[in-house]
Design an enzyme around this catalytic site. Structure first.
Site, PDB file in Angstrom:
ATOM      1  N   ARG A 172       2.093   3.111   2.576  1.00 55.97           N
ATOM      2  CA  ARG A 172       3.392   3.144   3.328  1.00 55.97           C
ATOM      3  C   ARG A 172       4.359   2.393   2.535  1.00 55.97           C
ATOM      4  O   ARG A 172       5.331   2.768   2.690  1.00 55.97           O
ATOM      5  CB  ARG A 172       2.850   2.716   4.532  1.00 55.97           C
ATOM      6  CG  ARG A 172       4.010   2.871   5.621  1.00 55.97           C
ATOM      7  CD  ARG A 172       3.603   2.302   6.824  1.00 55.97           C
ATOM      8  NE  ARG A 172       4.756   2.689   7.923  1.00 55.97           N
ATOM      9  CZ  ARG A 172       5.924   2.020   8.132  1.00 55.97           C
ATOM     10  NH1 ARG A 172       6.106   1.019   7.402  1.00 55.97           N
ATOM     11  NH2 ARG A 172       6.798   2.310   9.076  1.00 55.97           N
ATOM     12  N   CYS A 173       3.983   1.207   1.886  1.00 53.04           N
ATOM     13  CA  CYS A 173       4.953   0.354   1.481  1.00 53.04           C
ATOM     14  C   CYS A 173       5.894   1.146   0.323  1.00 53.04           C
ATOM     15  O   CYS A 173       6.995   0.886  -0.024  1.00 53.04           O
ATOM     16  CB  CYS A 173       4.265  -1.125   0.658  1.00 53.04           C
ATOM     17  SG  CYS A 173       3.434  -1.959   2.131  1.00 53.04           S
ATOM     18  N   MET A 174       5.073   2.115  -0.383  1.00 54.52           N
ATOM     19  CA  MET A 174       5.516   2.433  -1.488  1.00 54.52           C
ATOM     20  C   MET A 174       6.504   3.918  -1.218  1.00 54.52           C
ATOM     21  O   MET A 174       6.844   4.719  -2.234  1.00 54.52           O
ATOM     22  CB  MET A 174       4.546   2.969  -2.599  1.00 54.52           C
ATOM     23  CG  MET A 174       3.842   1.727  -3.233  1.00 54.52           C
ATOM     24  SD  MET A 174       2.838   2.335  -4.610  1.00 54.52           S
ATOM     25  CE  MET A 174       1.571   3.696  -3.782  1.00 54.52           C
ATOM     26  N   GLY A 226       0.844  -1.001  -0.044  1.00 53.37           N
ATOM     27  CA  GLY A 226      -0.151  -0.022  -0.060  1.00 53.37           C
ATOM     28  C   GLY A 226       0.846   1.276  -0.015  1.00 53.37           C
ATOM     29  O   GLY A 226       2.122   1.376  -0.072  1.00 53.37           O
TER      30      GLY A 226
END
Length: 410
Positions: free
Chosen positions: A399-401, A397
């Site tokens: 945050r991951c990106m 999502g």
């Protein structure tokens, strides 16, 4: 030595500088046969994924964040020819290429390029058809038996999840040792950026962890709850031993302000890949969660002691553990899709609990998680909604990106 240009002392302080990677040709070098090994469940359509990523970056810029790109910083770090040669030699050594002839041809292939195209090519991997045919006269047995593989070097399609290869903690970073071989190559870019880029070279940037360690830790498991407290997942991708190593380093270094690590022992399965896939902070006293993380769940408190570190199991509810660590009366846990037995697992699959806070009570979320988004809004959280039909196929999502480099103090 110049002071560190990094500063992240919370998950929710206003985001001022962030590192992204715009998906590139590496995504188009995914094939169905490669998906499992390269940690994908589907193949995103690159054109739409790039449009969605550009919309994500625009939201960040429009809200006051400097957006830096991994590919640009890496190219700027490798301007010097000698540094570039060193990088390529290290890259090829970690690419698991068995044939001496293939390695020699690849070295010439990369070093014949200008620096930015070279960086993008290392990220994309190399198709056999991209190499000069007249040079494919390999001598070794290893070179000859591998010629049926259409890829000479695997792509790195996970690169757009910039959260994982390194993580900003305080004024330093963990340069991570990733669980899988295919993702561990990603950390090379951060290594060269922090050692050679003009923005960081000669600066006092402590490495709280190094990629040369033998146990794994990934940025998706590292959450900065406050200037004093970290939360780290013991997960499918992060070892308990790595958390102990990190704790000893942080607690013994005067440049660190951290006094406690909460280690969450989460289920070791795909749906709980990292702690931030099931748990993110959205406001001073609010968290998004996947309902299954509420318990029964082991949480360990790691603190400094005269002999190094002290480890105690927390025997309380998740709400009480977090409230105590943050020194606030109580916290609110916002369940993905309200815990609905149909909506929650569907939206969790698309990272409904993985939000990126750009300020207290203000987050970036995926459009497709509309049930969770409405619940966040009902709880007073401002949601910046970005398109997500293709980006979400990578199972990560907002945050991951993103890897925050600078956040304002709360």
């Amino acid at each position: 030595m110049k002071p560190s240009p990094l500063k992240v002392t919370s998950e929710i302080g206003r985001l001022r500088s962030v590192l992204l990677h715009r998906p590139g040709k590496e995504v188009e070098n995914l094939t169905p046969d490669l998906m499992a090994r390269l940690l994908f469940d589907d193949i995103p359509y690159l054109k739409i994924a790039q449009e969605e990523h550009d919309a994500f970056a625009k939201v960040l810029r429009d809200n006051g964040s400097e957006v830096l790109y991994l590919e640009d910083l890496a190219a700027e770090a490798l301007e010097d020819r000698a540094v570039r040669e060193q990088f390529i030699d290290e890259y090829l050594a970690e690419a698991n290429i068995q044939g001496d002839g293939t390695r020699a041809v690849l070295r010439d292939f990369f070093l014949s390029m200008d620096v930015k195209p070279m960086v993008l090519q290392t990220m994309a991997g190399v198709r056999r058809t991209e190499l000069p045919r007249e040079e494919l006269k390999f001598m070794s047995l290893a070179d000859r038996i591998d010629t049926d593989n259409p890829l000479v070097v695997d792509p790195m399609p996970n690169l757009y999840f910039t959260r994982d290869p390194f993580a900003t903690i305080g004024t330093g970073i963990t340069l991570n040792h990733m669980r899988t071989e295919t993702r561990n190559r990603e950390t090379l870019y951060a290594k060269y950026i922090f050692n050679h880029h003009p923005k960081f070279k000669g600066c006092d940037v402590p490495f709280w962890y190094d990629r040369t360690e033998t146990t794994s830790i990934e940025g998706g498991d590292e959450l900065v709850l406050s200037p004093n407290v970290l939360a780290i997942g013991i997960s499918e991708r992060t070892d308990a031993a790595s958390i102990e190593k990190l704790a000893r380093k942080l607690f013994s270094d005067d440049r660190s302000t951290f006094k406690q690590i909460l280690a969450f022992n989460i289920p070791k399965k795909r749906a709980f890949m990292h702690l931030d896939t099931v748990f993110t902070m959205v406001d001073r006293d609010k968290f998004t969660i996947h309902p299954e993380i509420e318990g029964p769940l082991q949480v360990f408190s790691i603190t400094p002691s005269c002999c190094g570190i002290n480890i105690e199991e927390e025997r309380s509810t998740l709400e009480n553990v977090l409230a105590k660590a943050l020194d606030i009366p109580k916290v609110t846990l916002i369940r993905c899709a309200g815990g609905d037995p149909i909506d929650a697992p569907r939206e969790q699959w698309n990272d409904g609990s993985n939000t990126l806070a750009i300020a207290p009570g203000e987050v970036v979320v995926y459009s497709r998680n509309y049930v969770t988004n409405q619940i966040l809004q009902d709880k007073g959280i401002v949601t910046h909604i970005v398109p997500s039909s293709e980006l979400s196929r990578g199972r990560g999502g907002p945050r991951c990106m993103s890897m925050p480099l600078v956040r304002e103090d709360l």
